[in-house]
Design an enzyme around this catalytic site. Structure first.
Site, PDB file in Angstrom:
ATOM      1  N   GLY A  53     -20.241  -0.944  12.001  1.00 29.14           N
ATOM      2  CA  GLY A  53     -19.823  -0.192  10.822  1.00 29.14           C
ATOM      3  C   GLY A  53     -20.908  -0.150   9.772  1.00 29.14           C
ATOM      4  O   GLY A  53     -22.094  -0.070  10.093  1.00 29.14           O
ATOM      5  N   GLU A 102     -11.338   2.266  10.006  1.00 31.13           N
ATOM      6  CA  GLU A 102     -11.642   0.852  10.240  1.00 31.13           C
ATOM      7  C   GLU A 102     -10.370   0.027  10.259  1.00 31.13           C
ATOM      8  O   GLU A 102      -9.526   0.147   9.394  1.00 31.13           O
ATOM      9  CB  GLU A 102     -12.653   0.303   9.234  1.00 31.13           C
ATOM     10  CG  GLU A 102     -12.769   0.997   7.931  1.00 31.13           C
ATOM     11  CD  GLU A 102     -13.712   0.276   6.975  1.00 31.13           C
ATOM     12  OE1 GLU A 102     -14.010  -0.908   7.166  1.00 31.13           O
ATOM     13  OE2 GLU A 102     -14.123   0.921   6.005  1.00 31.13           O
ATOM     14  N   ILE A 105      -7.514  -6.452  12.194  1.00 33.67           N
ATOM     15  CA  ILE A 105      -6.449  -6.988  13.043  1.00 33.67           C
ATOM     16  C   ILE A 105      -5.984  -8.331  12.473  1.00 33.67           C
ATOM     17  O   ILE A 105      -6.816  -9.166  12.098  1.00 33.67           O
ATOM     18  CB  ILE A 105      -6.948  -7.126  14.497  1.00 33.67           C
ATOM     19  CG1 ILE A 105      -7.407  -5.744  15.003  1.00 33.67           C
ATOM     20  CG2 ILE A 105      -5.853  -7.696  15.394  1.00 33.67           C
ATOM     21  CD1 ILE A 105      -8.062  -5.749  16.358  1.00 33.67           C
ATOM     22  N   HIS A 129      -5.314 -11.252  13.191  1.00 34.16           N
ATOM     23  CA  HIS A 129      -5.481 -12.331  14.167  1.00 34.16           C
ATOM     24  C   HIS A 129      -6.876 -12.905  13.990  1.00 34.16           C
ATOM     25  O   HIS A 129      -7.809 -12.167  13.674  1.00 34.16           O
ATOM     26  CB  HIS A 129      -5.307 -11.781  15.602  1.00 34.16           C
ATOM     27  CG  HIS A 129      -5.571 -12.793  16.654  1.00 34.16           C
ATOM     28  ND1 HIS A 129      -4.673 -13.803  16.957  1.00 34.16           N
ATOM     29  CD2 HIS A 129      -6.654 -12.991  17.475  1.00 34.16           C
ATOM     30  CE1 HIS A 129      -5.176 -14.559  17.921  1.00 34.16           C
ATOM     31  NE2 HIS A 129      -6.387 -14.083  18.249  1.00 34.16           N
ATOM     32  N   ARG A 175      -0.605   3.346   1.211  1.00 33.79           N
ATOM     33  CA  ARG A 175      -1.065   3.829  -0.101  1.00 33.79           C
ATOM     34  C   ARG A 175      -2.300   4.699   0.072  1.00 33.79           C
ATOM     35  O   ARG A 175      -2.957   4.649   1.119  1.00 33.79           O
ATOM     36  CB  ARG A 175      -1.395   2.646  -1.021  1.00 33.79           C
ATOM     37  CG  ARG A 175      -2.533   1.786  -0.516  1.00 33.79           C
ATOM     38  CD  ARG A 175      -2.982   0.753  -1.529  1.00 33.79           C
ATOM     39  NE  ARG A 175      -4.031  -0.102  -0.994  1.00 33.79           N
ATOM     40  CZ  ARG A 175      -5.322   0.175  -1.039  1.00 33.79           C
ATOM     41  NH1 ARG A 175      -5.751   1.290  -1.593  1.00 33.79           N
ATOM     42  NH2 ARG A 175      -6.208  -0.642  -0.507  1.00 33.79           N
ATOM     43  N   LYS A 232      -8.293   4.027  -3.014  1.00 33.48           N
ATOM     44  CA  LYS A 232      -8.508   3.998  -4.460  1.00 33.48           C
ATOM     45  C   LYS A 232      -9.920   3.542  -4.775  1.00 33.48           C
ATOM     46  O   LYS A 232     -10.591   2.923  -3.936  1.00 33.48           O
ATOM     47  CB  LYS A 232      -7.541   3.000  -5.112  1.00 33.48           C
ATOM     48  CG  LYS A 232      -6.089   3.411  -5.018  1.00 33.48           C
ATOM     49  CD  LYS A 232      -5.217   2.569  -5.915  1.00 33.48           C
ATOM     50  CE  LYS A 232      -4.902   1.233  -5.317  1.00 33.48           C
ATOM     51  NZ  LYS A 232      -3.791   0.507  -5.925  1.00 33.48           N
ATOM     52  N   PHE A 264     -12.128   1.036  -7.419  1.00 36.91           N
ATOM     53  CA  PHE A 264     -11.860  -0.220  -8.115  1.00 36.91           C
ATOM     54  C   PHE A 264     -13.014  -0.514  -9.065  1.00 36.91           C
ATOM     55  O   PHE A 264     -14.142  -0.081  -8.829  1.00 36.91           O
ATOM     56  CB  PHE A 264     -11.709  -1.367  -7.101  1.00 36.91           C
ATOM     57  CG  PHE A 264     -10.520  -1.201  -6.195  1.00 36.91           C
ATOM     58  CD1 PHE A 264      -9.280  -1.700  -6.538  1.00 36.91           C
ATOM     59  CD2 PHE A 264     -10.645  -0.505  -4.984  1.00 36.91           C
ATOM     60  CE1 PHE A 264      -8.174  -1.527  -5.712  1.00 36.91           C
ATOM     61  CE2 PHE A 264      -9.546  -0.325  -4.152  1.00 36.91           C
ATOM     62  CZ  PHE A 264      -8.309  -0.845  -4.522  1.00 36.91           C
TER      63      PHE A 264
HETATM   64  N1  RBF Z   1     -12.160   1.067   0.360  1.00 30.95           N
HETATM   65  C1  RBF Z   1     -12.023   1.744  -0.799  1.00 30.95           C
HETATM   66  O1  RBF Z   1     -13.005   2.241  -1.348  1.00 30.95           O
HETATM   67  N2  RBF Z   1     -10.808   1.897  -1.406  1.00 30.95           N
HETATM   68  C2  RBF Z   1      -9.674   1.365  -0.877  1.00 30.95           C
HETATM   69  O2  RBF Z   1      -8.596   1.548  -1.451  1.00 30.95           O
HETATM   70  C3  RBF Z   1      -9.783   0.620   0.351  1.00 30.95           C
HETATM   71  N3  RBF Z   1      -8.697   0.049   0.906  1.00 30.95           N
HETATM   72  C4  RBF Z   1      -8.841  -0.671   2.077  1.00 30.95           C
HETATM   73  C5  RBF Z   1      -7.717  -1.272   2.638  1.00 30.95           C
HETATM   74  C6  RBF Z   1      -7.829  -1.985   3.817  1.00 30.95           C
HETATM   75  C7  RBF Z   1      -6.608  -2.629   4.402  1.00 30.95           C
HETATM   76  C8  RBF Z   1      -9.087  -2.125   4.442  1.00 30.95           C
HETATM   77  C9  RBF Z   1      -9.227  -2.920   5.710  1.00 30.95           C
HETATM   78  C10 RBF Z   1     -10.203  -1.532   3.889  1.00 30.95           C
HETATM   79  C11 RBF Z   1     -10.100  -0.798   2.699  1.00 30.95           C
HETATM   80  N4  RBF Z   1     -11.192  -0.200   2.120  1.00 30.95           N
HETATM   81  C12 RBF Z   1     -11.078   0.507   0.938  1.00 30.95           C
HETATM   82  C13 RBF Z   1     -12.469  -0.159   2.842  1.00 30.95           C
HETATM   83  C14 RBF Z   1     -13.445  -1.219   2.467  1.00 30.95           C
HETATM   84  O3  RBF Z   1     -14.195  -0.693   1.394  1.00 30.95           O
HETATM   85  C15 RBF Z   1     -14.315  -1.419   3.711  1.00 30.95           C
HETATM   86  O4  RBF Z   1     -13.597  -2.171   4.651  1.00 30.95           O
HETATM   87  C16 RBF Z   1     -15.621  -2.055   3.435  1.00 30.95           C
HETATM   88  O5  RBF Z   1     -16.370  -1.229   2.617  1.00 30.95           O
HETATM   89  C17 RBF Z   1     -16.413  -2.264   4.721  1.00 30.95           C
HETATM   90  O6  RBF Z   1     -16.766  -1.072   5.323  1.00 30.95           O
HETATM   91  P1  ADP Z   2     -19.140  -3.782  10.610  1.00 27.69           P
HETATM   92  O1  ADP Z   2     -19.717  -3.292   9.329  1.00 27.69           O
HETATM   93  O2  ADP Z   2     -20.125  -3.760  11.757  1.00 27.69           O
HETATM   94  O3  ADP Z   2     -17.858  -3.085  10.988  1.00 27.69           O
HETATM   95  P2  ADP Z   2     -17.537  -6.069   9.782  1.00 27.69           P
HETATM   96  O4  ADP Z   2     -18.015  -7.127   8.809  1.00 27.69           O
HETATM   97  O5  ADP Z   2     -16.502  -5.088   9.327  1.00 27.69           O
HETATM   98  O6  ADP Z   2     -18.806  -5.330  10.346  1.00 27.69           O
HETATM   99  O7  ADP Z   2     -17.017  -6.867  11.048  1.00 27.69           O
HETATM  100  C1  ADP Z   2     -16.378  -6.145  12.071  1.00 27.69           C
HETATM  101  C2  ADP Z   2     -16.428  -6.833  13.416  1.00 27.69           C
HETATM  102  O8  ADP Z   2     -15.849  -8.143  13.328  1.00 27.69           O
HETATM  103  C3  ADP Z   2     -15.585  -6.091  14.417  1.00 27.69           C
HETATM  104  O9  ADP Z   2     -16.291  -5.016  15.024  1.00 27.69           O
HETATM  105  C4  ADP Z   2     -15.215  -7.194  15.416  1.00 27.69           C
HETATM  106  O10 ADP Z   2     -16.210  -7.292  16.429  1.00 27.69           O
HETATM  107  C5  ADP Z   2     -15.221  -8.453  14.574  1.00 27.69           C
HETATM  108  N1  ADP Z   2     -13.898  -9.004  14.227  1.00 27.69           N
HETATM  109  C6  ADP Z   2     -13.585 -10.335  14.283  1.00 27.69           C
HETATM  110  N2  ADP Z   2     -12.337 -10.554  13.896  1.00 27.69           N
HETATM  111  C7  ADP Z   2     -11.797  -9.342  13.574  1.00 27.69           C
HETATM  112  C8  ADP Z   2     -10.499  -8.936  13.116  1.00 27.69           C
HETATM  113  N3  ADP Z   2      -9.522  -9.825  12.900  1.00 27.69           N
HETATM  114  N4  ADP Z   2     -10.294  -7.606  12.897  1.00 27.69           N
HETATM  115  C9  ADP Z   2     -11.277  -6.713  13.110  1.00 27.69           C
HETATM  116  N5  ADP Z   2     -12.532  -7.043  13.533  1.00 27.69           N
HETATM  117  C10 ADP Z   2     -12.796  -8.349  13.777  1.00 27.69           C
HETATM  118 MG    MG Z   3     -16.186  -2.795   9.711  1.00 26.28          MG
END
Ligand code: RBF
Ligand code: ADP
Ligand code: MG
Length: 160
Positions: free
Chosen positions: A28, A92, A95, A97, A117, A120, A122
């Protein structure tokens, strides 16, 4: 009560939920979501592009399966992450777990059941993290409903 009546909101999403999709987990944005306590498994562009055009961006919950592991609860963000102002739409999945290892390259299957929702902006990263923690709690609770539990054993998760 049918799934539509109970958890599919907003109204426009009734057409799309439950939504089933699958793909390989890719790298990501590398912002260290993992360090923030919320790793998110990202889908490739090919999967993001197959979402219906009117699928509303936002935070959703449902079920997820990584390869042949058990089906777990998930919460996910679909959209452009206004806090980071991404140029590309992403999907994205966090999980609910604790995995022992990363699973980049694995197959991830998800079933999206409900909308929590809109995305947003922040004023601080701490506020984003606080909101995500609340999303995780809300998703976990919503998925305990019988209308959601029935999808945990859906045949989609067992198809090759
Ligand atoms: N990013 C936002 O800019 N606004 C959000 O409201 C927002 N809500 C999220 C809610 C969840 C459950 C998750 C897993 C991610 C959310 N994100 C949101 C994305 C977050 O910015 C992102 O996971 C990180 O930037 C990593 O790519
Ligand atoms: P990226 O920017 O590469 O997505 P993250 O910091 O978001 O990096 O980490 C995502 C990676 O973490 C997933 O691709 C997966 O391999 C691992 N991972 C470990 N535990 C979890 C979980 N509970 N939910 C989602 N991804 C997880
Ligand atoms: Mg990610």
């Amino acid at each position: 009560m049918t799934l539509d009546e109970s958890i599919c909101q907003p109204q426009e999403m009734r057409l799309h939920l439950p939504y089933f999709t699958a793909g390989r987990v890719v790298e990501g944005f590398g912002r260290g979501s993992k360090q923030l306590g919320c790793p998110t498994a990202n889908f490739p562009r090919s999967v993001v592009e197959t979402l219906p055009k009117d699928f509303i961006p936002g935070v959703y919950y449902g079920w997820a399966r990584v390869d042949k592991q058990p089906v777990y609860k998930m919460v996910m963000n679909i959209g452009w992450c206004p806090y980071y102002n991404n140029e590309q739409k992403s999907m994205e999945t966090h999980i609910l777990h604790e995995f022992e290892d990363d699973f980049y390259g694995s197959q991830l299957k998800i079933c999206i059941l409900g909308y929590l929702r809109p995305e947003k902006n922040f004023s601080s990263l701490d506020d984003l993290i606080t909101e995500i923690k609340s999303d995780i709690k809300n998703a976990g609770e919503a998925l305990d409903d019988d209308n959601c539990l029935q999808f945990k054993t859906h045949s989609f998760f067992n198809e090759c």
